[in-house]
Design an enzyme around this catalytic site. Structure first.
Site, PDB file in Angstrom:
ATOM      1  N   ARG A 153       0.826  -1.229   0.000  1.00  0.00           N
ATOM      2  CA  ARG A 153       0.000   0.000   0.000  1.00  0.00           C
ATOM      3  C   ARG A 153       0.854   1.271   0.000  1.00  0.00           C
ATOM      4  O   ARG A 153       0.481   2.288   0.594  1.00  0.00           O
ATOM      5  CB  ARG A 153      -0.928   0.050   1.217  1.00  0.00           C
ATOM      6  CG  ARG A 153      -2.061  -0.934   1.186  1.00  0.00           C
ATOM      7  CD  ARG A 153      -2.984  -0.685   0.002  1.00  0.00           C
ATOM      8  NE  ARG A 153      -4.195  -1.483   0.098  1.00  0.00           N
ATOM      9  CZ  ARG A 153      -4.273  -2.759  -0.266  1.00  0.00           C
ATOM     10  NH1 ARG A 153      -3.226  -3.373  -0.779  1.00  0.00           N
ATOM     11  NH2 ARG A 153      -5.408  -3.421  -0.148  1.00  0.00           N
ATOM     12  N   SER A 220     -10.696   0.042   2.955  1.00  0.00           N
ATOM     13  CA  SER A 220     -10.008  -0.138   4.248  1.00  0.00           C
ATOM     14  C   SER A 220      -9.533   1.219   4.749  1.00  0.00           C
ATOM     15  O   SER A 220      -8.860   1.946   4.019  1.00  0.00           O
ATOM     16  CB  SER A 220      -8.789  -1.035   4.081  1.00  0.00           C
ATOM     17  OG  SER A 220      -9.142  -2.279   3.543  1.00  0.00           O
ATOM     18  N   GLU A 317      -4.782   3.923   5.990  1.00  0.00           N
ATOM     19  CA  GLU A 317      -4.431   3.592   4.611  1.00  0.00           C
ATOM     20  C   GLU A 317      -4.923   4.724   3.721  1.00  0.00           C
ATOM     21  O   GLU A 317      -4.327   5.027   2.691  1.00  0.00           O
ATOM     22  CB  GLU A 317      -5.112   2.264   4.251  1.00  0.00           C
ATOM     23  CG  GLU A 317      -4.560   1.577   3.014  1.00  0.00           C
ATOM     24  CD  GLU A 317      -5.443   1.752   1.813  1.00  0.00           C
ATOM     25  OE1 GLU A 317      -4.922   1.785   0.697  1.00  0.00           O
ATOM     26  OE2 GLU A 317      -6.672   1.861   1.995  1.00  0.00           O
TER      27      GLU A 317
HETATM   28  N1  EPU Z   1     -11.423  -9.985   9.803  1.00  0.00           N
HETATM   29  C1  EPU Z   1     -12.159 -10.071  10.958  1.00  0.00           C
HETATM   30  N2  EPU Z   1     -13.099  -9.119  11.213  1.00  0.00           N
HETATM   31  C2  EPU Z   1     -13.336  -8.096  10.351  1.00  0.00           C
HETATM   32  C3  EPU Z   1     -12.575  -7.984   9.177  1.00  0.00           C
HETATM   33  C4  EPU Z   1     -11.609  -8.955   8.914  1.00  0.00           C
HETATM   34  O1  EPU Z   1     -11.978 -10.984  11.755  1.00  0.00           O
HETATM   35  O2  EPU Z   1     -14.194  -7.279  10.652  1.00  0.00           O
HETATM   36  C5  EPU Z   1     -10.457 -11.033   9.487  1.00  0.00           C
HETATM   37  C6  EPU Z   1     -10.916 -11.885   8.321  1.00  0.00           C
HETATM   38  O3  EPU Z   1     -11.740 -12.939   8.733  1.00  0.00           O
HETATM   39  C7  EPU Z   1      -9.612 -12.380   7.760  1.00  0.00           C
HETATM   40  C8  EPU Z   1      -8.670 -11.227   8.014  1.00  0.00           C
HETATM   41  O4  EPU Z   1      -9.243 -10.451   9.044  1.00  0.00           O
HETATM   42  O5  EPU Z   1      -9.156 -13.507   8.437  1.00  0.00           O
HETATM   43  C9  EPU Z   1      -8.430 -10.394   6.773  1.00  0.00           C
HETATM   44  O6  EPU Z   1      -9.680  -9.876   6.296  1.00  0.00           O
HETATM   45  P1  EPU Z   1      -9.984  -9.673   4.730  1.00  0.00           P
HETATM   46  O7  EPU Z   1      -9.663 -10.914   3.995  1.00  0.00           O
HETATM   47  O8  EPU Z   1     -11.341  -9.108   4.613  1.00  0.00           O
HETATM   48  O9  EPU Z   1      -8.916  -8.628   4.259  1.00  0.00           O
HETATM   49  P2  EPU Z   1      -8.282  -7.319   4.952  1.00  0.00           P
HETATM   50  O10 EPU Z   1      -6.913  -7.663   5.374  1.00  0.00           O
HETATM   51  O11 EPU Z   1      -9.205  -6.794   5.992  1.00  0.00           O
HETATM   52  C10 EPU Z   1      -7.186  -6.456   2.752  1.00  0.00           C
HETATM   53  C11 EPU Z   1      -7.131  -5.183   1.991  1.00  0.00           C
HETATM   54  C12 EPU Z   1      -8.399  -4.996   1.187  1.00  0.00           C
HETATM   55  C13 EPU Z   1      -8.547  -6.188   0.239  1.00  0.00           C
HETATM   56  C14 EPU Z   1      -8.595  -7.473   1.083  1.00  0.00           C
HETATM   57  C15 EPU Z   1      -8.647  -8.728   0.253  1.00  0.00           C
HETATM   58  C16 EPU Z   1      -5.721  -3.699   3.291  1.00  0.00           C
HETATM   59  C17 EPU Z   1      -5.649  -2.471   4.143  1.00  0.00           C
HETATM   60  N3  EPU Z   1      -6.952  -4.061   2.893  1.00  0.00           N
HETATM   61  O12 EPU Z   1      -8.244  -6.324   3.706  1.00  0.00           O
HETATM   62  O13 EPU Z   1      -8.253  -3.825   0.400  1.00  0.00           O
HETATM   63  O14 EPU Z   1      -9.715  -6.077  -0.541  1.00  0.00           O
HETATM   64  O15 EPU Z   1      -7.401  -7.550   1.885  1.00  0.00           O
HETATM   65  O16 EPU Z   1      -7.404  -9.013  -0.282  1.00  0.00           O
HETATM   66  O17 EPU Z   1      -4.695  -4.297   2.982  1.00  0.00           O
HETATM   67  C18 EPU Z   1      -8.580  -1.483   0.481  1.00  0.00           C
HETATM   68  O18 EPU Z   1      -7.363  -1.371   0.452  1.00  0.00           O
HETATM   69  O19 EPU Z   1      -9.338  -0.478   0.523  1.00  0.00           O
HETATM   70  C19 EPU Z   1      -9.175  -2.805   0.502  1.00  0.00           C
HETATM   71  C20 EPU Z   1     -10.486  -3.018   0.611  1.00  0.00           C
END
Ligand code: EPU
Length: 332
Positions: A153, A220, A317
């Site tokens: 990012r 995010s 972010e």
């Molecule tokens: N999780 C929770 N509770 C929540 C949200 C997430 O327990 O409320 C857990 C999920 O179950 C999972 C882990 O956290 O085990 C990661 O969650 P998720 O797969 O939804 O991805 P993220 O790390 O929260 C990142 C990116 C997203 C991207 C997703 C999918 C960042 C800051 N965000 O989110 O990007 O779509 O991975 O690859 O790296 C963005 O940058 O705006 C964005 C949406």
């Protein structure tokens, strides 16, 4: 005065002194004096106050393709092309590689700045070259992927002195569909074609993330933090099952901020017009009529809850902009 409200997906009310649509590089030759606020789709910004200068809205279009001998395709996209529209069009033309980034809002020009990523793919991995105008010096730049310094990012473009407008991005894609399935959500799955992978990604995103045309948000809000492996062990004791992802620095790992926010009791919390999204705690939303002040106060509350509970400091972010330009979270 120029209304920025329709140009930021958080739907925050803000004005700029002036606003201009940039349709070609020639439009950049006759700019009024700065400061400038360069906006693509406005999907990754938080406008803290009215902007004292000129908002530049990138609307430079264009898609050129060049077939390479090895089945690769070099694709040059204008900075003002909507990223998801480009992915859909490339798919129709049988050109693959970007499917994992489906439904990411925003324009092509913003994508390298944040090195947007999703489902195991970061756009920097596919970028060959970024063309940009340095608005401070007036110079046209053509930067290799290495010069762009992509990381999670982040990129060197994000920290460029003065403002940059990305005018075009050249990607190395392929006629061959060889999907990137490293992400947990895709592991072990089989996709017959690129269209089914794209549809699958669109399905997950639509279930988890709010549609910014209906509920103000910027995806995010925080980055996933990097912590030491020792810290990760402590977190695992407090939150059994929390994933830890490797990062280029072998002494650190990345943990999901959404998980920490949820475990700190902040998922789906609402304070007036702002809150964390019930299906994805990492997304802060404006349910309607929120001020930037309310959003920031809530973001601080979320970050404080995680810091108190887990001793992990979250960093946004989204990019924060004040009257004179970009501001850091620390100097807010
Ligand atoms: N999780 C929770 N509770 C929540 C949200 C997430 O327990 O409320 C857990 C999920 O179950 C999972 C882990 O956290 O085990 C990661 O969650 P998720 O797969 O939804 O991805 P993220 O790390 O929260 C990142 C990116 C997203 C991207 C997703 C999918 C960042 C800051 N965000 O989110 O990007 O779509 O991975 O690859 O790296 C963005 O940058 O705006 C964005 C949406």
């Amino acid at each position: 005065m120029f209304d920025l409200t329709p140009h930021n997906t958080f739907a925050l009310r803000a004005m700029a002194r002036d606003g201009l649509e940039i349709r070609s590089k020639a439009d950049l030759d006759r700019l009024p004096g700065g400061p400038y606020l360069v906006l693509g789709g406005g999907s990754d910004v938080l406008l803290l106050e009215d902007f004292s200068g000129t908002a530049l809205l990138c609307r430079i279009g264009g898609m050129e393709t060049e077939e390479l001998r090895d089945g690769g395709v070099r694709v040059r996209l204008g900075g003002g092309v909507p990223l998801d529209g480009a992915i859909a069009e490339l798919g129709r033309q049988g050109i693959h590689g970007l499917e994992n980034l489906s439904l990411i809002p925003g324009l092509v020009g913003a994508a390298p700045i944040q090195n947007v990523g999703a489902y195991g793919l970061e756009i920097g991995e596919l970028i060959e070259r970024v063309e940009a105008r340095d608005l401070l010096t007036g110079e046209d730049l053509s930067l290799s992927a290495q010069e762009c310094g992509f990381s999670y990012r982040d990129s060197a473009l994000r920290h460029w002195e003065g403002a940059l407008m990305v005018t075009a991005v050249t990607l190395r894609l392929s006629r061959r569909f060889s999907p990137c399935l490293a992400h947990r959500a895709l592991e072990g799955r089989d996709f017959a074609d690129a269209r089914s992978l794209r549809d699958f990604i669109i399905g997950i995103r639509s279930r988890k993330l709010p549609d910014c045309r209906k509920v103000g948000n910027a995806g995010s809000f925080f980055r996933n933090p990097f912590v030491s492996w020792q810290k990760a062990e402590e977190l695992r004791e407090l939150c059994p099952g929390i994933p830890c992802y490797p990062v280029p620095d072998p002494t650190l790992c990345k943990v999901p901020a959404g998980w920490l926010i949820e475990a700190a009791g902040m998922r789906g919390v609402r304070r007036g017009a702002v809150g964390t999204w019930p299906q994805q705690a990492l997304v802060l939303v404006n349910y309607g009529g929120a001020s930037a002040h309310e959003l920031m106060a809530f973001a601080e509350e979320v970050a404080e809850a995680v810091l108190m509970r887990f001793g992990v400091a979250l960093e946004p972010e989204v990019r924060l902009f004040g009257a004179g330009g970009e501001m850091s979270w620390q100097s807010r």
